[in-house]
Design a protein around this motif. Structure first.
Motif, PDB file in Angstrom:
ATOM      1  N   TYR A   1      -3.058   4.619  -3.795  1.00  0.00           N
ATOM      2  CA  TYR A   1      -2.551   5.972  -4.027  1.00  0.00           C
ATOM      3  C   TYR A   1      -3.633   6.849  -4.662  1.00  0.00           C
ATOM      4  O   TYR A   1      -4.286   6.416  -5.619  1.00  0.00           O
ATOM      5  N   PRO A   2      -3.847   8.058  -4.118  1.00  0.00           N
ATOM      6  CA  PRO A   2      -3.211   8.612  -2.924  1.00  0.00           C
ATOM      7  C   PRO A   2      -3.921   8.123  -1.657  1.00  0.00           C
ATOM      8  O   PRO A   2      -5.149   8.119  -1.595  1.00  0.00           O
ATOM      9  N   SER A   3      -3.170   7.724  -0.662  1.00  0.00           N
ATOM     10  CA  SER A   3      -3.751   7.378   0.625  1.00  0.00           C
ATOM     11  C   SER A   3      -4.135   8.649   1.374  1.00  0.00           C
ATOM     12  O   SER A   3      -3.655   9.743   1.042  1.00  0.00           O
ATOM     13  N   PRO A   4      -4.990   8.548   2.370  1.00  0.00           N
ATOM     14  CA  PRO A   4      -5.263   9.731   3.194  1.00  0.00           C
ATOM     15  C   PRO A   4      -3.966  10.330   3.756  1.00  0.00           C
ATOM     16  O   PRO A   4      -3.080   9.596   4.188  1.00  0.00           O
ATOM     17  N   TRP A   5      -3.884  11.630   3.693  1.00  0.00           N
ATOM     18  CA  TRP A   5      -2.748  12.415   4.174  1.00  0.00           C
ATOM     19  C   TRP A   5      -1.487  12.182   3.342  1.00  0.00           C
ATOM     20  O   TRP A   5      -0.378  12.399   3.812  1.00  0.00           O
ATOM     21  N   GLU A   6      -1.677  11.757   2.107  1.00  0.00           N
ATOM     22  CA  GLU A   6      -0.541  11.605   1.188  1.00  0.00           C
ATOM     23  C   GLU A   6       0.042  12.985   0.879  1.00  0.00           C
ATOM     24  O   GLU A   6      -0.679  13.964   0.739  1.00  0.00           O
ATOM     25  N   ASP A   7       1.360  13.079   0.782  1.00  0.00           N
ATOM     26  CA  ASP A   7       2.011  14.312   0.356  1.00  0.00           C
ATOM     27  C   ASP A   7       3.221  13.960  -0.498  1.00  0.00           C
ATOM     28  O   ASP A   7       3.485  12.780  -0.775  1.00  0.00           O
ATOM     29  N   GLU A   8       3.954  14.940  -0.918  1.00  0.00           N
ATOM     30  CA  GLU A   8       5.087  14.698  -1.812  1.00  0.00           C
ATOM     31  C   GLU A   8       6.154  13.851  -1.140  1.00  0.00           C
ATOM     32  O   GLU A   8       6.795  12.996  -1.783  1.00  0.00           O
ATOM     33  N   GLU A   9       6.355  14.039   0.161  1.00  0.00           N
ATOM     34  CA  GLU A   9       7.361  13.241   0.872  1.00  0.00           C
ATOM     35  C   GLU A   9       6.980  11.761   0.884  1.00  0.00           C
ATOM     36  O   GLU A   9       7.824  10.891   0.609  1.00  0.00           O
TER      37      GLU A   9
ATOM     38  N   ARG B   1     -15.448  12.825  -1.136  1.00  0.00           N
ATOM     39  CA  ARG B   1     -14.240  13.580  -1.458  1.00  0.00           C
ATOM     40  C   ARG B   1     -13.128  13.145  -0.511  1.00  0.00           C
ATOM     41  O   ARG B   1     -13.393  12.638   0.586  1.00  0.00           O
ATOM     42  N   LEU B   2     -11.897  13.365  -0.942  1.00  0.00           N
ATOM     43  CA  LEU B   2     -10.739  13.098  -0.098  1.00  0.00           C
ATOM     44  C   LEU B   2      -9.916  14.373  -0.030  1.00  0.00           C
ATOM     45  O   LEU B   2      -9.415  14.853  -1.053  1.00  0.00           O
ATOM     46  N   HIS B   3      -9.834  14.925   1.177  1.00  0.00           N
ATOM     47  CA  HIS B   3      -9.138  16.194   1.391  1.00  0.00           C
ATOM     48  C   HIS B   3      -9.646  17.268   0.436  1.00  0.00           C
ATOM     49  O   HIS B   3      -8.869  18.050  -0.142  1.00  0.00           O
ATOM     50  N   GLY B   4     -10.961  17.289   0.259  1.00  0.00           N
ATOM     51  CA  GLY B   4     -11.603  18.303  -0.559  1.00  0.00           C
ATOM     52  C   GLY B   4     -11.582  18.034  -2.053  1.00  0.00           C
ATOM     53  O   GLY B   4     -12.213  18.766  -2.821  1.00  0.00           O
ATOM     54  N   LYS B   5     -10.901  16.993  -2.483  1.00  0.00           N
ATOM     55  CA  LYS B   5     -10.815  16.675  -3.911  1.00  0.00           C
ATOM     56  C   LYS B   5     -11.917  15.702  -4.305  1.00  0.00           C
ATOM     57  O   LYS B   5     -12.179  14.732  -3.598  1.00  0.00           O
TER      58      LYS B   5
ATOM     59  N   GLU C   1       0.785  -1.237   0.000  1.00  0.00           N
ATOM     60  CA  GLU C   1       0.000   0.000   0.000  1.00  0.00           C
ATOM     61  C   GLU C   1       0.821   1.293   0.000  1.00  0.00           C
ATOM     62  O   GLU C   1       0.444   2.265  -0.625  1.00  0.00           O
ATOM     63  N   SER C   2       1.945   1.308   0.726  1.00  0.00           N
ATOM     64  CA  SER C   2       2.782   2.510   0.791  1.00  0.00           C
ATOM     65  C   SER C   2       4.130   2.109   1.370  1.00  0.00           C
ATOM     66  O   SER C   2       4.260   1.036   1.980  1.00  0.00           O
ATOM     67  N   ALA C   3       5.138   2.960   1.187  1.00  0.00           N
ATOM     68  CA  ALA C   3       6.424   2.737   1.853  1.00  0.00           C
ATOM     69  C   ALA C   3       6.758   3.884   2.793  1.00  0.00           C
ATOM     70  O   ALA C   3       7.890   4.009   3.252  1.00  0.00           O
ATOM     71  N   SER C   4       5.779   4.715   3.062  1.00  0.00           N
ATOM     72  CA  SER C   4       5.965   5.812   4.019  1.00  0.00           C
ATOM     73  C   SER C   4       5.573   5.327   5.416  1.00  0.00           C
ATOM     74  O   SER C   4       4.418   4.924   5.629  1.00  0.00           O
ATOM     75  N   PRO C   5       6.477   5.319   6.386  1.00  0.00           N
ATOM     76  CA  PRO C   5       6.123   4.878   7.743  1.00  0.00           C
ATOM     77  C   PRO C   5       4.915   5.639   8.304  1.00  0.00           C
ATOM     78  O   PRO C   5       4.071   5.051   8.993  1.00  0.00           O
ATOM     79  N   ARG C   6       4.829   6.929   8.009  1.00  0.00           N
ATOM     80  CA  ARG C   6       3.706   7.726   8.516  1.00  0.00           C
ATOM     81  C   ARG C   6       2.379   7.257   7.914  1.00  0.00           C
ATOM     82  O   ARG C   6       1.388   7.080   8.633  1.00  0.00           O
ATOM     83  N   ILE C   7       2.349   7.029   6.609  1.00  0.00           N
ATOM     84  CA  ILE C   7       1.126   6.568   5.956  1.00  0.00           C
ATOM     85  C   ILE C   7       0.769   5.156   6.422  1.00  0.00           C
ATOM     86  O   ILE C   7      -0.403   4.857   6.718  1.00  0.00           O
ATOM     87  N   LEU C   8       1.765   4.293   6.506  1.00  0.00           N
ATOM     88  CA  LEU C   8       1.525   2.923   6.962  1.00  0.00           C
ATOM     89  C   LEU C   8       0.908   2.905   8.353  1.00  0.00           C
ATOM     90  O   LEU C   8       0.013   2.101   8.638  1.00  0.00           O
ATOM     91  N   ARG C   9       1.362   3.795   9.212  1.00  0.00           N
ATOM     92  CA  ARG C   9       0.886   3.820  10.595  1.00  0.00           C
ATOM     93  C   ARG C   9      -0.424   4.577  10.740  1.00  0.00           C
ATOM     94  O   ARG C   9      -1.408   4.052  11.281  1.00  0.00           O
ATOM     95  N   ASP C  10      -0.478   5.821  10.275  1.00  0.00           N
ATOM     96  CA  ASP C  10      -1.592   6.708  10.589  1.00  0.00           C
ATOM     97  C   ASP C  10      -2.766   6.580   9.625  1.00  0.00           C
ATOM     98  O   ASP C  10      -3.919   6.756  10.031  1.00  0.00           O
ATOM     99  N   SER C  11      -2.499   6.295   8.372  1.00  0.00           N
ATOM    100  CA  SER C  11      -3.573   6.248   7.378  1.00  0.00           C
ATOM    101  C   SER C  11      -4.089   4.845   7.119  1.00  0.00           C
ATOM    102  O   SER C  11      -5.258   4.666   6.769  1.00  0.00           O
ATOM    103  N   LEU C  12      -3.219   3.834   7.285  1.00  0.00           N
ATOM    104  CA  LEU C  12      -3.563   2.477   6.853  1.00  0.00           C
ATOM    105  C   LEU C  12      -3.587   1.444   7.968  1.00  0.00           C
ATOM    106  O   LEU C  12      -4.272   0.425   7.853  1.00  0.00           O
ATOM    107  N   ASN C  13      -2.800   1.668   9.028  1.00  0.00           N
ATOM    108  CA  ASN C  13      -2.691   0.694  10.122  1.00  0.00           C
ATOM    109  C   ASN C  13      -2.230  -0.669   9.605  1.00  0.00           C
ATOM    110  O   ASN C  13      -2.753  -1.713   9.982  1.00  0.00           O
ATOM    111  N   LYS C  14      -1.208  -0.667   8.746  1.00  0.00           N
ATOM    112  CA  LYS C  14      -0.751  -1.911   8.134  1.00  0.00           C
ATOM    113  C   LYS C  14       0.036  -2.803   9.097  1.00  0.00           C
ATOM    114  O   LYS C  14       0.120  -4.019   8.904  1.00  0.00           O
TER     115      LYS C  14
END
Length: 560
Positions: free
Chosen positions: A390-398, A469-473, A350-363
């Protein structure tokens, strides 16, 4: 004794896997037969249904345009858009009429066969509309016939299904093998609904719910019924005869976006290796195939290894694939899996961002864990699939960069990319504000979600907006993001959109995965029933011989 007609119509078969046998209905039919009832399966996931829903008169005129826009991603001109829009309107009109004919066919079959009850497997979109039309027609013309419904749609929407129709007598939540026989007894007037578990049913003007009771004796279930007398769609080459083997259910992981723990329970239950061997033999005898996929949402590593040992020890020449979770699969014996016939494993990373894995996905997984498991799988020559949301909740460029860098480093064999789907019953749907989702609650939302249809002839950015919508989109806005992400992955030389069952099919045909993906995608999206029929026939003819060294010849699908 009661007669039960089990019906599945999921709509247009967008993927080759839509043409594979329905193991769930086959299991329900076997349970009925073991208890002395009669069962018949009416499965519309066939080549014939594809031809009915997309007639050649419509597909021929736009084939080159569809290939250019959907497969080669050419930007459509205004003239192209108008032609696609006109064809789409004609296609939808045609499909509405065909849905009416399918409803009549179901009703006629129920009448001619003398069904005491009809059980619908509900799907979202046109499949749901068809089931509702058929149920309402049966209610009018065959008022003595009981009408039940289950499947993923009921797990998603529950009693909200009754907002769309009052034709169903009861809805079945979660697993159904221990419910189907009591339903047959209800239809035969020998049992009351309040004594049957996992039901949502009407009682006068009220909707009542019975207790959730998990399936206890899973190992003791009869083998799925794949004989053509019970399952007529398996006669000939109407379906792809790659089996789905129900080796495990449930999931102890609590991913925020996933419905599996709700549907099948928060603990794994697995079949013994001895039972798995019996099911493989059942597939051989009735489908004529040694090729299958495991049905479990993520096969436990211990079960995968024990099954592999049994398959290898018994000398069963098979070819199979499965889902896996990196949090558990590091314990698997990948060398043994490969030697037993495991060809591909699908990991939802689903993602390789530790923040997304933890806060958005609970993987419950970390990038280093994912890296280890994916490399272990690849090193043993098992086709390694790593899917991304993609994009997961709270996804950003980082977070985007972290995931793309990880994929570029590890280089999975395939990287399917999916949108953030908001599924009722998941943590995302229960706590939408926490994850940046915004939707209007109420009957109109659920009615729209239950009947949402994919616009076959258009890229996702042109589909009807999703009801959230997701983050207004809007969905039209965030649909563009995964498309761009896919382009970045492909630019790095990695393949996308090849899941494990598609890879198995490519290996049966001895084709490169990309070649088969593009061949199947073009045939299905363009409504080329002749090409699809040829693919299905070729797969079926080669499923068993392809496993014997020296017997498999190159595929004969050239020129398409």
């Amino acid at each position: 004794m009661a007669r039960g007609l089990l019906v599945s119509f999921a709509g247009y078969p967008y993927t080759p896997s839509s043409l594979m046998p329905d193991n769930g209905l086959a299991s329900l039919a076997a349970c009925l037969q073991e208890a002395g009832h009669e069962a018949r399966i009416l499965d519309f996931g066939t080549v014939g249904t594809l031809a009915r829903l997309f007639p050649p008169s419509l597909s021929r005129g736009v084939t080159s345009l569809i290939k250019g826009v959907l497969l080669e991603e050419h930007k459509p001109s205004l003239r192209d858009k108008l032609l696609l829009w006109w064809t789409d309107r004609r296609l939808r009109r045609h499909q509405r009429k065909e849905v009416e004919r399918i409803a009549c066919q179901v009703t006629r079959t129920a009448r001619d066969w003398g069904a005491d009850f009809v059980g619908f497997k509900l799907w979202t979109g046109i499949g749901f509309l068809a089931a509702v039309q058929a149920a309402e027609l049966i209610r009018r013309e065959l008022p003595h016939v009981s009408i039940f419904a289950g499947g993923p749609h009921v797990d998603y929407f529950g009693e909200k299904v009754f907002l769309a129709t009052s034709a169903f007598d009861a809805l079945v939540r979660h697993e159904g093998e221990h419910v189907i026989v009591p339903l047959a007894e209800w239809a035969a007037a020998s049992r009351e609904p309040e004594t049957i578990p996992n039901l949502i049913y009407r009682d006068g003007g009220s909707i009542r719910t019975t207790d959730d009771v998990p399936l206890a004796r899973w190992e003791a279930l009869p083998l799925p019924a794949y004989d053509v007398a019970t399952y007529p769609a398996l006669d000939g080459d109407q379906k792809i005869k790659i089996g789905i083997l129900d080796e495990s259910r449930g999931c102890p992981h609590r991913c925020f976006f996933c419905i599996h723990p709700v549907k099948s329970g928060g603990r794994w239950k697995v079949k013994s290796p001895e039972r798995v061997l019996r099911e493989v033999q059942n597939l051989r005898e009735h489908l004529g195939t040694n090729t299958f996929v495991y049905a479990g949402s993520n096969t436990p590593a211990k079960a995968a290894t024990e099954n592999a040992r049994a398959l290898f020890t018994e000398g069963m020449r098979v070819r199979y694939a499965c889902f896996g979770h990196v949090r558990d699969m590091h314990k698997a014996d990948f060398r043994l899996l490969k030697r037993s016939g495991c060809q591909a494993i699908f990991y939802g990373i689903e993602s390789a961002s530790p923040r997304i894995l933890r806060d958005s996905l609970n993987k419950g997984s970390r990038p280093e864990m994912m890296r280890q498991v994916l490399r272990m799988t690849k090193e043993e020559g098992i086709y390694t699939i790593a899917s991304i949301i993609y994009p997961s909740p709270w996804e950003d460029e980082e977070s985007r960069r972290s995931t793309l860098d990880f994929l570029t480093e590890v280089r999975p064999d395939s990287v399917p990319v999916t949108i953030p789907g908001l599924i009722p019953g998941t943590t995302w749907a229960r706590e939408p504000e926490r994850f940046g989702f915004d939707f209007r609650d109420g009957p109109s939302l659920w009615q729209e979600a239950m009947t949402y249809e994919i616009k076959l002839l258009f890229p996702p950015a042109y589909w009807k907006p999703l009801p959230y919508r997701l983050h207004g989109k809007t969905s039209r806005e965030f649909f563009a993001e995964p498309a761009e992400f896919v382009r970045c992955i492909e630019d790095e030389g990695m393949l996308t959109d090849v899941p494990h069952e598609l890879y198995l099919m490519s290996q049966v045909l001895q084709m490169e995965p990309r070649e088969f993906r593009d061949l199947a995608r073009a045939a299905l999206l363009c409504g080329d029933a002749e090409a699809v029929a040829e693919i299905v026939k070729e797969i079926n003819s080669r499923c068993r011989p392809a496993l014997e060294p020296g017997l498999a010849a190159p595929h004969s699908l050239g020129g398409r």
